[in-house]
Design a protein around this motif. Structure first.
Motif, mmCIF file in Angstrom:
data_model
loop_
_atom_site.group_PDB
_atom_site.id
_atom_site.type_symbol
_atom_site.label_atom_id
_atom_site.label_comp_id
_atom_site.label_asym_id
_atom_site.label_seq_id
_atom_site.Cartn_x
_atom_site.Cartn_y
_atom_site.Cartn_z
ATOM 1 N N GLN A 239 -11.949 53.301 16.862
ATOM 2 C CA GLN A 239 -10.593 52.818 16.641
ATOM 3 C C GLN A 239 -10.602 51.651 15.644
ATOM 4 O OE1 GLN A 239 -7.985 53.012 20.423
ATOM 5 N NE2 GLN A 239 -10.030 52.543 21.186
ATOM 6 N N ASN A 240 -9.594 51.599 14.790
ATOM 7 C CA ASN A 240 -9.523 50.491 13.846
ATOM 8 C C ASN A 240 -8.944 49.256 14.535
ATOM 9 O OD1 ASN A 240 -6.615 50.607 13.742
ATOM 10 N ND2 ASN A 240 -6.755 52.263 12.232
ATOM 11 N N ILE A 241 -8.925 48.147 13.803
ATOM 12 C CA ILE A 241 -8.520 46.875 14.396
ATOM 13 C C ILE A 241 -7.066 46.906 14.851
ATOM 14 C CG2 ILE A 241 -8.347 44.380 14.012
ATOM 15 C CD1 ILE A 241 -11.217 45.628 14.108
ATOM 16 N N ASN A 242 -6.201 47.542 14.090
ATOM 17 C CA ASN A 242 -4.799 47.660 14.493
ATOM 18 C C ASN A 242 -4.667 48.421 15.814
ATOM 19 O OD1 ASN A 242 -3.842 46.284 12.263
ATOM 20 N ND2 ASN A 242 -3.468 48.127 11.055
ATOM 21 N N GLN A 243 -5.440 49.489 15.962
ATOM 22 C CA GLN A 243 -5.378 50.289 17.185
ATOM 23 C C GLN A 243 -5.893 49.509 18.392
ATOM 24 O OE1 GLN A 243 -7.696 53.549 15.550
ATOM 25 N NE2 GLN A 243 -5.906 54.917 15.616
ATOM 26 N N ILE A 244 -6.965 48.749 18.168
ATOM 27 C CA ILE A 244 -7.521 47.957 19.265
ATOM 28 C C ILE A 244 -6.557 46.841 19.661
ATOM 29 C CG2 ILE A 244 -9.407 46.408 19.937
ATOM 30 C CD1 ILE A 244 -11.245 48.091 18.133
ATOM 31 N N ALA A 245 -5.943 46.206 18.676
ATOM 32 C CA ALA A 245 -4.954 45.157 18.970
ATOM 33 C C ALA A 245 -3.804 45.726 19.781
ATOM 34 C CB ALA A 245 -4.438 44.549 17.669
ATOM 35 N N ASP A 246 -3.379 46.922 19.429
ATOM 36 C CA ASP A 246 -2.288 47.568 20.157
ATOM 37 C C ASP A 246 -2.721 47.957 21.566
ATOM 38 O OD1 ASP A 246 0.432 48.797 20.137
ATOM 39 O OD2 ASP A 246 -0.705 50.644 20.401
ATOM 40 N N LEU A 247 -3.954 48.464 21.690
ATOM 41 C CA LEU A 247 -4.483 48.853 22.994
ATOM 42 C C LEU A 247 -4.531 47.667 23.948
ATOM 43 C CD1 LEU A 247 -5.942 51.083 24.702
ATOM 44 C CD2 LEU A 247 -8.078 50.175 23.786
ATOM 45 N N GLN A 249 -2.640 45.122 23.763
ATOM 46 C CA GLN A 249 -1.278 44.598 23.863
ATOM 47 C C GLN A 249 -1.100 43.218 23.206
ATOM 48 O OE1 GLN A 249 0.166 45.001 27.930
ATOM 49 N NE2 GLN A 249 0.546 47.170 27.570
ATOM 50 N N PHE A 250 -1.755 43.039 22.052
ATOM 51 C CA PHE A 250 -1.456 41.876 21.212
ATOM 52 C C PHE A 250 -0.211 42.200 20.388
ATOM 53 C CE2 PHE A 250 -5.761 40.870 22.326
ATOM 54 C CZ PHE A 250 -5.825 39.479 22.280
ATOM 55 N N ASN A 251 0.568 41.178 20.081
ATOM 56 C CA ASN A 251 1.818 41.400 19.347
ATOM 57 C C ASN A 251 1.582 42.003 17.969
ATOM 58 O OD1 ASN A 251 3.428 40.447 21.433
ATOM 59 N ND2 ASN A 251 3.311 38.325 20.726
ATOM 60 N N ASP A 252 0.523 41.559 17.302
ATOM 61 C CA ASP A 252 0.172 42.134 16.002
ATOM 62 C C ASP A 252 -1.314 41.939 15.757
ATOM 63 O OD1 ASP A 252 -0.263 39.516 14.567
ATOM 64 O OD2 ASP A 252 1.883 39.308 14.981
ATOM 65 N N ALA A 253 -1.833 42.670 14.785
ATOM 66 C CA ALA A 253 -3.269 42.661 14.514
ATOM 67 C C ALA A 253 -3.753 41.310 14.001
ATOM 68 C CB ALA A 253 -3.610 43.760 13.511
ATOM 69 N N SER A 254 -2.926 40.625 13.228
ATOM 70 C CA SER A 254 -3.354 39.342 12.667
ATOM 71 C C SER A 254 -3.586 38.316 13.772
ATOM 72 C CB SER A 254 -2.315 38.819 11.675
ATOM 73 O OG SER A 254 -1.073 38.588 12.319
ATOM 74 N N TYR A 255 -2.732 38.334 14.808
ATOM 75 C CA TYR A 255 -2.934 37.410 15.929
ATOM 76 C C TYR A 255 -4.196 37.786 16.709
ATOM 77 C CZ TYR A 255 -2.324 34.947 20.325
ATOM 78 O OH TYR A 255 -2.531 34.168 21.432
ATOM 79 N N PHE A 256 -4.431 39.082 16.860
ATOM 80 C CA PHE A 256 -5.646 39.536 17.536
ATOM 81 C C PHE A 256 -6.894 39.059 16.793
ATOM 82 C CE2 PHE A 256 -8.892 43.035 17.569
ATOM 83 C CZ PHE A 256 -9.433 42.728 18.808
ATOM 84 N N VAL A 257 -6.892 39.175 15.468
ATOM 85 C CA VAL A 257 -8.036 38.733 14.659
ATOM 86 C C VAL A 257 -8.254 37.231 14.831
ATOM 87 C CG1 VAL A 257 -8.895 38.427 12.309
ATOM 88 C CG2 VAL A 257 -7.843 40.600 12.984
ATOM 89 N N LYS A 258 -7.173 36.445 14.807
ATOM 90 C CA LYS A 258 -7.284 34.990 14.991
ATOM 91 C C LYS A 258 -7.821 34.655 16.380
ATOM 92 C CE LYS A 258 -3.515 33.774 11.810
ATOM 93 N NZ LYS A 258 -2.144 33.234 11.702
#
Length: 279
Positions: A239-247, A249-258
């Protein structure tokens, strides 16, 4: 190591009426897919065999005799390179009577995050597992009491081997329930207040209970579990980073990365590349 494209699965090898099960390892050279177990502990004794056992983000080289203790919700998989011989024991916490078997529960708690017992060469261990298997298969009168008697001996030997002591001598059921809930809930909630509500307490009480038991606040445990789930999916799925962030339940991928970089010192991409290179 090849990664799987499918989401990480959760297995349940105990049916709803089972609280205990033991079997011998199947004499096969195989690789299993990364998976978690739902709602039960696993005691694993490998008398013979070679290969690797991946638990969360740590890869152990199997050196028989080898002994592992997995908690509910932990991710693992095997890659054997020689036929294994040994035993797999599974049991739910309710199998251990909280009143009559308090010593076993205390010894399990003392093990903390330890998953592998180092240099396990006690010649009695294999015989204990064989005796438990025989009691389970033949079901003599009071077989549960017999099995629990063997478990008392086994956990006493483990306690002596690892010489571990709890960080706090007092029981703390509130923190224990929170940590158990945290390891098994999917998806993980992001607010301590959500867990406090489920446990019918306040966030302040829950934080205080965890600090008293472990030295860490409930929020730190929550963040650590989110990072663990992130690492599981980064390492063991495509899964890519966007998919993992969504899985998660982070609001968006950029916040997940931070969030990931704040707690690990590297981005999810850097973490994945460190294991697999630039893919």
């Amino acid at each position: 190591m090849m990664r799987q494209a499918d989401p990480i699965t959760t297995k349940n090898k105990l049916n709803q009426h089972q609280a205990f099960k033991i079997s011998r390892f199947k004499p096969l050279i195989k690789k299993t897919k990364p998976h978690k177990h739902e709602g039960y502990f696993e005691l694993i004794f490998i008398a013979e065999g070679e290969g690797f056992h991946w638990i969360e983000t740590e890869n152990f080289q199997i050196k028989a005799p080898d002994f592992y203790f997995l908690k509910p919700g932990q991710l693992h998989f095997w890659q054997f390179t020689a036929i294994p011989k040994g035993y797999v024991m599974m049991f739910r916490e309710e199998f251990i009577d909280a009143v009559r078997e308090m010593k076993i529960l205390q010894q399990m708690q003392q093990m903390g995050d330890l998953t592998r017992i180092p240099v396990w060469e006690d010649p009695m261990v294999g015989q204990i597992f064989e005796d438990i298997l025989q009691a389970y298969q033949e079901q003599p009168l009071n077989s549960d009491d017999l099995i629990k008697g063997y478990l008392r001996v086994l956990f006493a030997k483990i306690a002596n081997r690892i010489r571990s002591t709890p960080s706090n001598g007092k029981e703390n059921p509130l923190c224990d329930k929170f940590l158990s809930m945290l390891s098994q809930q999917n998806p993980i909630r992001h607010q301590v207040a959500d867990y406090a509500e489920l446990l019918q307490t306040s966030p302040q009480n829950l934080n205080q209970a965890c600090k008293k038991k472990t030295g860490k606040s409930a929020s730190k445990h929550l963040s650590a579990q989110l990072i663990l789930e992130a690492k599981r999916n980064i390492l063991h799925t495509d899964q890519n980073i966007n998919q993992i962030a969504d899985l998660l339940q982070f609001n968006d991928a950029s916040y997940f990365v931070k969030f990931f970089k704040k707690h690990t010192g590297e981005t999810p991409h850097q973490f994945r590349s460190r294991y697999f290179g630039d893919l």
